[in-house]
Scaffold this motif. Structure first.
Motif, PDB file in Angstrom:
ATOM      1  N   VAL A 242       0.843  -1.198   0.000  1.00  0.00           N
ATOM      2  CA  VAL A 242       0.000   0.000   0.000  1.00  0.00           C
ATOM      3  C   VAL A 242       0.878   1.247   0.000  1.00  0.00           C
ATOM      4  O   VAL A 242       0.680   2.175  -0.800  1.00  0.00           O
ATOM      5  N   ALA A 243       1.869   1.275   0.903  1.00  0.00           N
ATOM      6  CA  ALA A 243       2.752   2.436   1.011  1.00  0.00           C
ATOM      7  C   ALA A 243       3.588   2.629  -0.254  1.00  0.00           C
ATOM      8  O   ALA A 243       3.832   3.772  -0.688  1.00  0.00           O
ATOM      9  N   PHE A 244       4.032   1.528  -0.854  1.00  0.00           N
ATOM     10  CA  PHE A 244       4.841   1.617  -2.075  1.00  0.00           C
ATOM     11  C   PHE A 244       4.051   2.270  -3.196  1.00  0.00           C
ATOM     12  O   PHE A 244       4.554   3.172  -3.886  1.00  0.00           O
ATOM     13  N   PHE A 245       2.814   1.840  -3.389  1.00  0.00           N
ATOM     14  CA  PHE A 245       1.989   2.432  -4.444  1.00  0.00           C
ATOM     15  C   PHE A 245       1.737   3.917  -4.163  1.00  0.00           C
ATOM     16  O   PHE A 245       1.704   4.735  -5.095  1.00  0.00           O
ATOM     17  N   GLU A 246       1.559   4.270  -2.903  1.00  0.00           N
ATOM     18  CA  GLU A 246       1.348   5.675  -2.564  1.00  0.00           C
ATOM     19  C   GLU A 246       2.585   6.506  -2.896  1.00  0.00           C
ATOM     20  O   GLU A 246       2.471   7.612  -3.443  1.00  0.00           O
ATOM     21  N   ARG A 247       3.768   5.981  -2.574  1.00  0.00           N
ATOM     22  CA  ARG A 247       5.007   6.723  -2.876  1.00  0.00           C
ATOM     23  C   ARG A 247       5.191   6.912  -4.373  1.00  0.00           C
ATOM     24  O   ARG A 247       5.675   7.955  -4.829  1.00  0.00           O
ATOM     25  N   LYS A 248       4.832   5.875  -5.134  1.00  0.00           N
ATOM     26  CA  LYS A 248       5.004   5.928  -6.586  1.00  0.00           C
ATOM     27  C   LYS A 248       3.848   6.626  -7.289  1.00  0.00           C
ATOM     28  O   LYS A 248       3.835   6.746  -8.516  1.00  0.00           O
ATOM     29  N   LYS A 249       2.853   7.061  -6.491  1.00  0.00           N
ATOM     30  CA  LYS A 249       1.681   7.748  -7.035  1.00  0.00           C
ATOM     31  C   LYS A 249       0.929   6.891  -8.059  1.00  0.00           C
ATOM     32  O   LYS A 249       0.455   7.382  -9.095  1.00  0.00           O
ATOM     33  N   ILE A 250       0.867   5.598  -7.773  1.00  0.00           N
ATOM     34  CA  ILE A 250       0.085   4.670  -8.599  1.00  0.00           C
ATOM     35  C   ILE A 250      -1.361   4.717  -8.125  1.00  0.00           C
ATOM     36  O   ILE A 250      -1.638   4.660  -6.921  1.00  0.00           O
ATOM     37  N   ARG A 251      -2.283   4.837  -9.045  1.00  0.00           N
ATOM     38  CA  ARG A 251      -3.710   4.877  -8.696  1.00  0.00           C
ATOM     39  C   ARG A 251      -4.206   3.436  -8.561  1.00  0.00           C
ATOM     40  O   ARG A 251      -4.225   2.694  -9.547  1.00  0.00           O
ATOM     41  N   VAL A 252      -4.621   3.068  -7.364  1.00  0.00           N
ATOM     42  CA  VAL A 252      -4.931   1.671  -7.048  1.00  0.00           C
ATOM     43  C   VAL A 252      -6.391   1.510  -6.644  1.00  0.00           C
ATOM     44  O   VAL A 252      -6.915   2.287  -5.831  1.00  0.00           O
ATOM     45  N   LEU A 253      -7.018   0.499  -7.198  1.00  0.00           N
ATOM     46  CA  LEU A 253      -8.327   0.037  -6.738  1.00  0.00           C
ATOM     47  C   LEU A 253      -8.121  -1.290  -6.022  1.00  0.00           C
ATOM     48  O   LEU A 253      -7.638  -2.254  -6.618  1.00  0.00           O
ATOM     49  N   TRP A 254      -8.456  -1.327  -4.728  1.00  0.00           N
ATOM     50  CA  TRP A 254      -8.349  -2.549  -3.936  1.00  0.00           C
ATOM     51  C   TRP A 254      -9.713  -3.230  -3.929  1.00  0.00           C
ATOM     52  O   TRP A 254     -10.696  -2.649  -3.468  1.00  0.00           O
ATOM     53  N   VAL A 255      -9.784  -4.439  -4.444  1.00  0.00           N
ATOM     54  CA  VAL A 255     -11.042  -5.187  -4.504  1.00  0.00           C
ATOM     55  C   VAL A 255     -10.970  -6.333  -3.502  1.00  0.00           C
ATOM     56  O   VAL A 255     -10.196  -7.282  -3.686  1.00  0.00           O
ATOM     57  N   VAL A 256     -11.761  -6.249  -2.439  1.00  0.00           N
ATOM     58  CA  VAL A 256     -11.830  -7.345  -1.473  1.00  0.00           C
ATOM     59  C   VAL A 256     -12.766  -8.391  -2.061  1.00  0.00           C
ATOM     60  O   VAL A 256     -13.959  -8.146  -2.228  1.00  0.00           O
ATOM     61  N   GLN A 257     -12.217  -9.549  -2.380  1.00  0.00           N
ATOM     62  CA  GLN A 257     -12.909 -10.548  -3.180  1.00  0.00           C
ATOM     63  C   GLN A 257     -14.045 -11.237  -2.414  1.00  0.00           C
ATOM     64  O   GLN A 257     -13.971 -11.402  -1.191  1.00  0.00           O
TER      65      GLN A 257
END
Length: 336
Positions: A242-257
């Motif tokens: 989660v923190a890595f994507f935030e640092r890289k400014k990646i837009r993430v959709l987390w889908v709880v299956q």
């Protein structure tokens, strides 16, 4: 005449026989592993790709070879892996998606892969991550399907990796690929250009006898699942992802299956609530919780087994997640 002189020819022949037998014992498994190639590591097998493809190697290699082809990456376990990227592309104009889900994936796997792709410039600007309890279950051992791409692992030489890969498969896995290659319907079929997989043989069994499948797949089980047995270090790795994507400014959709109703009940209400709270507590940002998605969880024809939903169910899940997402509401405005 000394004893050493007397027995020299006999021991010489004995040593040559032993060395020859050892050479054959090493050469046969190595040759079978390379020529049949159950895990699709060497890519020289005339049999093509079997049911045990090593996705950690295949996906990373393909994305490194095509660093600018995709702007959306799907990640997760084999549950996410069955989703076709075309579902994303139908709903989101301008998207070009690839499914990089791994069999038996852990958050550590996803983090290592994401870091590698960021280093090579192949990490897309948008990511959809499927989150399920199987990301955190203990692994009995490092299976050959779990071999990580050499470039992803720190302090592991490529030579030692290939040496281990040369003896990775068992005779049963070799036999399984040989049998699968002669079957009219393969157990697993991979879309190499899009990353997802399908299960044609299982789908055919459902179509042939849906009533029997419904009775079998949702048959009550006496086994009990426990949230207490999940690996704490992998929850920490999820937080790092989660923190890595935030640092890289990646837009993430987390889908709880979603979970099948039988799997959910195997935890019991208290354990299931604890698991759900733990998973949601590790996530930040655009999170769509479909863990109790009744459109899928109670329908036995939506599941190949207690863990894996079908392609049709996956399309419903992925489309629902995208429609509920805040990230993808303005997706076309943020694509590179």
């Amino acid at each position: 005449m000394s004893n050493s002189t007397l027995f020299a020819p006999k021991w010489g022949r004995h040593n040559r026989i032993v060395i020859s037998l050892l050479t054959v014992a090493v050469a046969i498994p190595l040759a079978l592993n390379i020529l049949v190639d159950p895990f699709d590591l060497f890519r020289v097998s005339p049999l093509g790709i079997g049911p045990f493809q090593n996705q950690r190697v295949r996906h990373i290699t393909y994305l490194d070879e095509h660093p600018s082809r995709f702007n959306v990456l799907l990640m997760g376990t084999s549950i996410m892996g069955i989703n076709s990227p075309s579902v994303v592309e139908k709903l989101v104009p301008g998207s070009r998606a690839y499914n990089m889900a791994f069999f038996l994936a852990t958050p550590t796997d996803l983090l290592l892969a994401a870091k590698h792709l960021a280093r090579t410039g192949a990490l897309p600007s948008h990511v959809i991550v499927g989150v399920d309890s199987f990301l955190f279950v203990p692994r009995e051992s490092t299976l050959s399907q779990q071999f990580r791409f050499p470039a992803v692992i720190e302090r592991v030489s490529e030579g030692s990796w290939w040496m281990e890969a040369g003896f990775a498969s068992s005779f049963s896995q070799v036999a399984n690929k040989l049998f699968d290659s002669t079957s009219e319907l393969h157990s697993v079929v991979y879309d190499q250009a899009r990353g997802n997989y399908s299960l044609p043989a299982a789908a055919a069994r459902i179509r042939a006898n849906p009533a029997s499948h419904s009775e079998t797949v949702f048959r009550p089980t006496a086994s009990r699942a426990s949230a207490d047995l999940l690996v704490a270090a992998e929850f920490e790795a999820l937080g790092e992802l989660v923190a890595f994507f935030e640092r890289k400014k990646i837009r993430v959709l987390w889908v709880v299956q979603p979970n099948s109703s039988v799997l959910r009940s195997s935890y019991g209400p208290a354990q299931y609530a604890a698991l759900k709270a733990r998973v949601l507590g590790a996530l930040r940002g655009d999170v769509v919780d479909l863990s109790d998605y009744q459109a899928v969880q109670d329908d036995p024809l939506s599941w190949y087994d207690l863990k894996h939903y079908t392609e049709a169910a996956g399309e419903v899940v992925l489309a629902s997640a995208i429609r509920r997402s805040t990230t993808y509401a303005s997706f076309s405005d943020t694509l590179p």
